[in-house]
Design a protein around this motif. Structure first.
Motif, PDB file in Angstrom:
ATOM      1  N   GLU A   3       0.835  -1.198   0.000  1.00 32.83           N
ATOM      2  CA  GLU A   3       0.000   0.000   0.000  1.00 32.83           C
ATOM      3  C   GLU A   3       0.874   1.255   0.000  1.00 32.83           C
ATOM      4  N   LYS A   4       0.551   2.179  -0.882  1.00 35.03           N
ATOM      5  CA  LYS A   4       1.297   3.429  -0.993  1.00 35.03           C
ATOM      6  C   LYS A   4       0.714   4.436   0.001  1.00 35.03           C
ATOM      7  N   LEU A   5       1.552   4.898   0.959  1.00 36.31           N
ATOM      8  CA  LEU A   5       1.069   5.832   1.980  1.00 36.31           C
ATOM      9  C   LEU A   5       1.369   7.286   1.632  1.00 36.31           C
ATOM     10  N   ILE A   6       2.552   7.541   1.109  1.00 37.04           N
ATOM     11  CA  ILE A   6       2.959   8.902   0.766  1.00 37.04           C
ATOM     12  C   ILE A   6       3.441   8.920  -0.676  1.00 37.04           C
ATOM     13  N   GLU A   7       2.982   9.926  -1.417  1.00 36.01           N
ATOM     14  CA  GLU A   7       3.431  10.051  -2.809  1.00 36.01           C
ATOM     15  C   GLU A   7       3.709  11.526  -3.129  1.00 36.01           C
ATOM     16  N   PHE A   8       4.923  11.789  -3.586  1.00 42.74           N
ATOM     17  CA  PHE A   8       5.300  13.101  -4.104  1.00 42.74           C
ATOM     18  C   PHE A   8       5.273  13.018  -5.627  1.00 42.74           C
ATOM     19  N   ARG A   9       4.515  13.890  -6.258  1.00 49.61           N
ATOM     20  CA  ARG A   9       4.424  13.907  -7.716  1.00 49.61           C
ATOM     21  C   ARG A   9       4.968  15.231  -8.249  1.00 49.61           C
ATOM     22  N   PHE A  28       8.593  10.576  -5.586  1.00 50.89           N
ATOM     23  CA  PHE A  28       8.917   9.313  -4.920  1.00 50.89           C
ATOM     24  C   PHE A  28       7.694   8.853  -4.139  1.00 50.89           C
ATOM     25  N   SER A  29       7.721   7.592  -3.700  1.00 52.45           N
ATOM     26  CA  SER A  29       6.636   7.035  -2.894  1.00 52.45           C
ATOM     27  C   SER A  29       7.204   6.347  -1.663  1.00 52.45           C
ATOM     28  N   ILE A  30       6.404   6.313  -0.593  1.00 48.38           N
ATOM     29  CA  ILE A  30       6.754   5.590   0.624  1.00 48.38           C
ATOM     30  C   ILE A  30       5.575   4.690   0.962  1.00 48.38           C
ATOM     31  N   TYR A  31       5.879   3.458   1.340  1.00 50.61           N
ATOM     32  CA  TYR A  31       4.858   2.428   1.460  1.00 50.61           C
ATOM     33  C   TYR A  31       4.550   2.062   2.910  1.00 50.61           C
ATOM     34  N   LYS A  32       3.442   1.366   3.094  1.00 52.64           N
ATOM     35  CA  LYS A  32       2.991   0.927   4.420  1.00 52.64           C
ATOM     36  C   LYS A  32       4.073   0.085   5.102  1.00 52.64           C
ATOM     37  N   ASP A  33       4.341   0.407   6.369  1.00 49.29           N
ATOM     38  CA  ASP A  33       5.284  -0.334   7.225  1.00 49.29           C
ATOM     39  C   ASP A  33       6.737  -0.243   6.752  1.00 49.29           C
ATOM     40  N   GLU A  34       7.034   0.669   5.856  1.00 47.96           N
ATOM     41  CA  GLU A  34       8.396   0.786   5.332  1.00 47.96           C
ATOM     42  C   GLU A  34       9.203   1.778   6.170  1.00 47.96           C
ATOM     43  N   TYR A  65       0.365  13.358  -1.882  1.00 45.83           N
ATOM     44  CA  TYR A  65      -0.761  12.558  -1.427  1.00 45.83           C
ATOM     45  C   TYR A  65      -0.369  11.770  -0.187  1.00 45.83           C
ATOM     46  N   ILE A  66      -1.240  11.797   0.841  1.00 46.97           N
ATOM     47  CA  ILE A  66      -1.070  10.997   2.045  1.00 46.97           C
ATOM     48  C   ILE A  66      -2.290  10.085   2.159  1.00 46.97           C
ATOM     49  N   SER A  67      -2.056   8.781   2.131  1.00 50.98           N
ATOM     50  CA  SER A  67      -3.150   7.793   2.168  1.00 50.98           C
ATOM     51  C   SER A  67      -4.212   8.098   1.110  1.00 50.98           C
ATOM     52  N   GLY A  68      -3.757   8.524  -0.053  1.00 51.90           N
ATOM     53  CA  GLY A  68      -4.666   8.786  -1.167  1.00 51.90           C
ATOM     54  C   GLY A  68      -5.299  10.157  -1.166  1.00 51.90           C
ATOM     55  N   LYS A  69      -5.093  10.951  -0.101  1.00 56.14           N
ATOM     56  CA  LYS A  69      -5.679  12.297  -0.019  1.00 56.14           C
ATOM     57  C   LYS A  69      -4.631  13.331  -0.416  1.00 56.14           C
ATOM     58  N   ILE A  70      -5.012  14.252  -1.288  1.00 54.65           N
ATOM     59  CA  ILE A  70      -4.091  15.313  -1.655  1.00 54.65           C
ATOM     60  C   ILE A  70      -3.903  16.250  -0.457  1.00 54.65           C
ATOM     61  N   VAL A  71      -2.686  16.707  -0.244  1.00 51.34           N
ATOM     62  CA  VAL A  71      -2.387  17.599   0.886  1.00 51.34           C
ATOM     63  C   VAL A  71      -2.640  19.044   0.467  1.00 51.34           C
ATOM     64  N   ASN A  72      -3.605  19.688   1.123  1.00 47.28           N
ATOM     65  CA  ASN A  72      -3.879  21.101   0.870  1.00 47.28           C
ATOM     66  C   ASN A  72      -4.518  21.700   2.136  1.00 47.28           C
ATOM     67  N   GLN A  73      -4.940  22.951   2.064  1.00 42.79           N
ATOM     68  CA  GLN A  73      -5.501  23.632   3.239  1.00 42.79           C
ATOM     69  C   GLN A  73      -6.761  22.942   3.749  1.00 42.79           C
ATOM     70  N   GLU A  74      -7.534  22.326   2.847  1.00 44.33           N
ATOM     71  CA  GLU A  74      -8.782  21.691   3.243  1.00 44.33           C
ATOM     72  C   GLU A  74      -8.558  20.345   3.936  1.00 44.33           C
ATOM     73  N   THR A  75      -7.476  19.663   3.589  1.00 46.87           N
ATOM     74  CA  THR A  75      -7.262  18.308   4.122  1.00 46.87           C
ATOM     75  C   THR A  75      -6.212  18.247   5.227  1.00 46.87           C
ATOM     76  N   ILE A  76      -5.630  19.381   5.582  1.00 52.20           N
ATOM     77  CA  ILE A  76      -4.459  19.389   6.440  1.00 52.20           C
ATOM     78  C   ILE A  76      -4.668  18.701   7.785  1.00 52.20           C
ATOM     79  N   TRP A  77      -5.847  18.886   8.411  1.00 56.23           N
ATOM     80  CA  TRP A  77      -6.065  18.282   9.725  1.00 56.23           C
ATOM     81  C   TRP A  77      -6.261  16.780   9.616  1.00 56.23           C
ATOM     82  N   GLU A  78      -6.835  16.321   8.523  1.00 56.86           N
ATOM     83  CA  GLU A  78      -6.936  14.876   8.294  1.00 56.86           C
ATOM     84  C   GLU A  78      -5.552  14.271   8.073  1.00 56.86           C
ATOM     85  N   VAL A  79      -4.718  14.998   7.320  1.00 59.61           N
ATOM     86  CA  VAL A  79      -3.363  14.531   7.038  1.00 59.61           C
ATOM     87  C   VAL A  79      -2.556  14.397   8.320  1.00 59.61           C
ATOM     88  N   ARG A  80      -2.704  15.358   9.231  1.00 61.24           N
ATOM     89  CA  ARG A  80      -1.904  15.343  10.466  1.00 61.24           C
ATOM     90  C   ARG A  80      -2.322  14.241  11.430  1.00 61.24           C
TER      91      ARG A  80
END
Length: 279
Positions: A3-9, A28-34, A65-80
């Motif tokens: 599972e891909k947890l973090i993705e920089f595009r 780059f990508s970072i995966y679950k439990d890695e 993207y963190i857990s499939g969610k794009i990181v922006n002002q609207e999603t920041i608290w979910e990301v944290r």
């Protein structure tokens, strides 16, 4: 497939319109439990990557993207909720009058029920070996103990990713070793993704993968053994090579060849013993 947890595009970032780019088109990508170590000299962009992952900064170009969610002002608290971060100076993270108060702080902000908080305080402090200090005032702790409490505070909110941004930089060698052993145990016990940001190559030997940053771009990406094999090139970009790698290099010059690039004392001794046994 992992599972891909973090993705920089194609992420680029700079601190002002007139400033140079700190990151340039990074993907780059970072995966679950890695366990991934991100290394580089000061100013290479590695700490900026950490802050972008946690939404402390936002890229001018590209997407994260963190857990499939794009990181922006609207999603920041979910990301944290997904990404916990421990910084270089633990004193900047302490807000409680006792160790247990400090670990509770992040959970209180998230409205976690008191019964759950009590269980999580006990579990997280036990995980970092600090349960006996729960009523101690944070300023009475050593540097290494403070970092362990900071890690416990992050663990208590149950993140999927734990980032250590130069978390051992202010510690002596013994403190560094204790923290690296602690995070290794924490990662194994909690099954979380671990990202260690550092300029010290001695800290990357336990990582599954290493991303090497240089002047804002990904210079290389491989496992620790493959990275350490590039000693001369690492020196060229300002990174110190670990003592074990230097010792193995000197032995090779004397005609004593290692089977593999040794990552630690035990591997070096094992290779030398095997070589001695076959002579």
């Amino acid at each position: 497939m992992r599972e891909k947890l973090i993705e920089f595009r194609n992420v680029s970032f700079r601190y002002g319109e007139e400033e140079p780019w700190v990151l340039k088109d990074c993907s780059f990508s970072i995966y679950k439990d890695e366990w991934v170590a991100i290394i580089g000299h000061n100013g290479s962009g590695k700490s900026t990557i950490a802050k972008l992952m946690n939404g402390l900064l936002f890229p001018q170009e590209g997407e994260i993207y963190i857990s499939g969610k794009i990181v922006n002002q609207e999603t920041i608290w979910e990301v944290r909720k997904e990404v916990g971060m421990v910084f270089q100076n633990p004193d900047n993270q302490f807000v409680g009058t006792t160790v247990q108060d400090d670990v509770a702080f992040g959970m209180e902000n998230r409205g976690i029920p008191r019964e759950d908080m009590i269980k999580r305080i006990d579990t997280s402090l036990t995980a970092v070996g600090m349960n006996d200090y729960r009523l101690t005032e944070p300023h009475r702790l050593s540097g290494g103990q403070k970092q362990r409490v900071a890690i416990a505070g992050v663990l208590a909110i149950s993140p999927r990713v734990l980032i250590l941004d130069e978390a051992t930089a202010m510690l002596d060698p013994k403190g560094r070793m204790e923290i690296m052993n602690t995070v290794s145990n924490v990662q194994e016990m909690n099954q979380i993704s671990l990202i260690t940001i550092t300029h010290d190559l001695r800290e990357v030997v336990q990582a599954e993968r290493v991303i090497v940053m240089n002047e804002g771009v990904i210079w290389d990406e491989a496992n620790p053994r493959e990275i350490f094999a590039k000693k001369d090139k690492l020196r060229e970009i300002g990174l110190d090579v670990p003592f074990i790698a230097l010792l193995a290099e000197e032995l090779k010059k004397k005609g004593i060849s290692m089977k593999n690039e040794p990552l630690n004392h035990n591997e070096l001794l094992e290779d030398l013993w095997t070589l001695h046994s076959t002579m």
